[in-house]
Design a protein around this motif. Structure first.
Motif, PDB file in Angstrom:
ATOM      1  N   SER A 123      17.388  -7.024  -3.819  1.00  0.00           N
ATOM      2  CA  SER A 123      17.376  -5.906  -4.771  1.00  0.00           C
ATOM      3  C   SER A 123      16.365  -6.192  -5.864  1.00  0.00           C
ATOM      4  O   SER A 123      16.137  -7.345  -6.219  1.00  0.00           O
ATOM      5  CB  SER A 123      18.731  -5.735  -5.436  1.00  0.00           C
ATOM      6  N   PRO A 124      15.758  -5.126  -6.398  1.00  0.00           N
ATOM      7  CA  PRO A 124      14.790  -5.364  -7.474  1.00  0.00           C
ATOM      8  C   PRO A 124      15.452  -5.973  -8.707  1.00  0.00           C
ATOM      9  O   PRO A 124      16.609  -5.671  -9.012  1.00  0.00           O
ATOM     10  CB  PRO A 124      14.212  -3.980  -7.778  1.00  0.00           C
ATOM     11  N   PHE A 125      14.716  -6.808  -9.394  1.00  0.00           N
ATOM     12  CA  PHE A 125      15.210  -7.507 -10.584  1.00  0.00           C
ATOM     13  C   PHE A 125      15.732  -6.521 -11.624  1.00  0.00           C
ATOM     14  O   PHE A 125      16.707  -6.780 -12.312  1.00  0.00           O
ATOM     15  CB  PHE A 125      14.074  -8.347 -11.169  1.00  0.00           C
ATOM     16  N   SER A 126      15.082  -5.339 -11.710  1.00  0.00           N
ATOM     17  CA  SER A 126      15.472  -4.356 -12.730  1.00  0.00           C
ATOM     18  C   SER A 126      16.897  -3.851 -12.520  1.00  0.00           C
ATOM     19  O   SER A 126      17.511  -3.328 -13.439  1.00  0.00           O
ATOM     20  CB  SER A 126      14.489  -3.191 -12.731  1.00  0.00           C
ATOM     21  N   SER A 127      17.436  -4.017 -11.303  1.00  0.00           N
ATOM     22  CA  SER A 127      18.786  -3.519 -11.039  1.00  0.00           C
ATOM     23  C   SER A 127      19.849  -4.572 -11.347  1.00  0.00           C
ATOM     24  O   SER A 127      21.033  -4.326 -11.185  1.00  0.00           O
ATOM     25  CB  SER A 127      18.906  -3.085  -9.581  1.00  0.00           C
ATOM     26  N   TYR A 128      19.440  -5.756 -11.792  1.00  0.00           N
ATOM     27  CA  TYR A 128      20.401  -6.833 -12.034  1.00  0.00           C
ATOM     28  C   TYR A 128      21.103  -6.674 -13.378  1.00  0.00           C
ATOM     29  O   TYR A 128      20.518  -6.169 -14.336  1.00  0.00           O
ATOM     30  CB  TYR A 128      19.675  -8.187 -12.030  1.00  0.00           C
TER      31      TYR A 128
END
Lengths: 295, 274
Positions: A123-128
């Motif tokens: 998953s993209p880091f921005s979704s963490y």
């Protein structure tokens, strides 16, 4: 060998002195805690050591050598906040880190597993969440199994389970002989994992050395009788006693944390034919010690 | 250095803006030139101005390198924007810090951005050559490299624009703000250049002192002024009033600014907190 030697390091932001002539060294194999309240200069100091900030004076050495980027490749560092490319996944971000550190990509899956992100590794880091970002940052520091770890507030943003996990991770890394430099404002964190500690306040180093010397965490009992020397001699046989000395016209007896019982001490003295004129528990917790040091 | 470029590629290849701007750029160069070609074809046939121009064809092989180099210059703003986004992203995400913490030297950090800016200029130039060749081939004229030096000037212009982009990015560090400053600077320089050009005409007329067009000694205008639409019957009248075009001086000045912006960007990265 010293992993890090800091010599008279200073840093000004305009008129504000973020770091004032700080000197200490981190021997190999220690877990070195850098303790201090918010804004005490912990991150500034580590930032200079990592060459992202420029010092205003003084110098530092890494691995007993003039510092350069090859030293940094041998260290796993988490500084202040997790810094990653928002549009890339954990794996893609760690590929970049691995390439910079000139390590193979084969370690990526292992570190992602260690910090518990395997499920979300693509998953993209921005979704963490904040905690996941912090986990990835710790994973990135572990990449390539470096001999030195520099962790700035490693448990920031983690839930209690995460904090416990990171703590046991740090302890297991320390038992493998790795050198760990950890900045924190959490006392119990430092107390539980560190062998050495440096305490910063307003950019000044106010104490550094063995954690047991700096952060004595014992019950201190103050006693007095007409004959202090006789009292002291008699008390050396008191069970579980750690140390005893005469200080300020009284005897100071150190006992393990939480074991001082005034009633039994009084009875012990009386049974040994000494009548006390003064008996007081001076419980010195880590927190009071820290406040004492930093105030 | 190849390893550093591979790292940049890892950052680029999954970056959506890279793909989008890349496609727009390639299409942009082609469409701009195709439009100029179409307009000319229509004008030559039908209008009075076209009669005056006679057989002047901007896309025959004799003029194509100059025409495409000139017309494609406007599209260079796209790779400039991409570069600003790439460089300022490193500061917004603080990955500039992380890259250095992980073991890139500050010097390598700025050098790889400069190399990226150079690569963008090379790629832009290649697309100009391809577009020029494709369009000129449709005119049925004989292949020629006449005026190919203009492609070199296009490359110089692309390098200048890109290096200014890198400089503004490391100076300002914020994406939107940096793009804004770039556009404001571009407009401001053009206005100042025009005022300077008028002033140099006045100097020439008053004192016979011919300093050349002073406006073309500014960073962007230096390389801009090396490129122009091919000479046509209209321009020849007006040209006499202009100061002399000191060709090699202008090239030297353009090169000087390229080196200057490299050196300024490098100094900022080497000396400042990141």
């Amino acid at each position: 060998m010293n992993i890090l030697t800091i010599d008279n390091l200073s840093k000004n932001y305009g008129k504000i002195q973020a770091l004032q002539q700080v000197s200490f060294s981190v021997p190999q194999g220690t877990v070195y805690g850098i303790l201090g309240p918010n804004g005490s200069g912990k991150t500034t100091m580590l930032g200079i050591v990592m060459d992202v900030l420029k010092s205003s004076g003084g110098s530092y050495r890494l691995f007993d050598e003039m510092p350069n980027e090859t030293h940094r490749k041998r260290m796993g560092t988490l500084l202040e906040t997790p810094n990653f490319y928002h549009y890339l996944s954990a794996v893609q971000n760690l590929k970049i880190a691995a390439k910079i550190k000139q390590r193979g990509e084969d370690d990526i899956d292992r570190v992602i597993e260690v910090v518990g992100l395997t499920q979300r590794k693509n998953s993209p880091f921005s979704s963490y969440s904040l905690g996941m970002k912090q986990r990835l940052a710790i994973g990135s520091a572990l990449l390539g199994n470096p001999e030195v770890l520099v962790l700035d507030e490693p448990t920031n943003g983690l839930d209690p389970v995460g904090i416990a996990e990171i703590r046991s991770l740090i302890m297991s890394l320390a038992s493998q002989g790795k050198t760990i430099i950890m900045a924190s404002h959490m006392l119990d964190e430092v107390e539980k994992v560190c062998t050495h500690v440096a305490i910063l306040k307003y950019g000044k180093l106010i104490a550094s050395g063995d954690v047991n010397e700096i952060l004595v965490n014992e019950d201190v009992v103050e006693l007095a009788a007409s004959n202090l020397d006789a009292l002291k001699n008699m008390l050396t046989s008191f069970p579980n006693i750690l140390s005893i000395q005469i200080k300020d016209k009284a005897v100071q007896m150190n006992l393990p944390q939480g074991t001082a019982n005034m009633e039994s001490i009084n009875k012990f003295c009386f049974d040994n034919n000494i009548v006390l004129t003064h008996l007081q528990l001076k419980k010195k917790s880590l927190e009071t010690k820290f406040l004492e040091l930093t105030n | 250095m190849l390893e550093l470029l591979k790292i940049e590629w890892l950052k680029l290849k999954n970056y959506k803006a890279f793909l989008i701007i890349g496609i727009f750029f390639i299409l942009g160069i082609f469409i701009t030139n195709y439009m100029v070609l179409t307009i000319f074809n229509k004008m030559v046939d039908k209008t009075e101005a076209g009669m005056l121009l006679g057989k002047f064809m901007p896309y025959d092989f004799k003029h194509v390198w100059q025409t495409t180099s000139y017309a494609s210059g406007y599209i260079l703003i796209l790779p400039v924007m991409l570069l600003i986004m790439l460089v300022t992203n490193e500061f917004t995400y603080k990955t500039s810090r992380q890259n250095i913490i992980d073991g890139i030297s500050r010097l390598d950090f700025i050098h790889v951005k400069i190399i990226l800016a150079t690569l963008f200029a090379i790629i832009s130039t290649i697309f100009v050559v391809i577009t020029g060749f494709a369009l000129a081939s449709t005119t049925g004229t004989e292949f020629s490299l006449y005026g190919f030096s203009q492609v070199g000037y296009f490359f110089l212009k692309a390098i200048t624009y890109n290096f200014i982009a890198v400089f503004i990015s490391v100076l300002i560090k914020r994406t939107g703000f940096a793009i804004g400053v770039y556009f404001i600077y571009m407009s401001a320089e053009n206005i100042i250049a025009q005022l300077l050009d008028v002033w140099s005409m006045k100097i020439k007329a008053d004192s016979k002192l011919d300093l050349g067009s002073l406006g073309s000694y500014l960073p962007m205008n230096a390389s801009d002024s090396l490129l122009s639409f091919p000479d046509n019957p209209f321009q020849s009248f007006a040209k006499k009033a202009f100061p002399t075009d000191y060709h090699y001086l202008t090239i030297s000045i353009a090169l000087f600014f390229v080196v200057l912006f490299y050196w300024l960007s490098r100094s900022i990265i080497l000396k400042k907190d990141l």
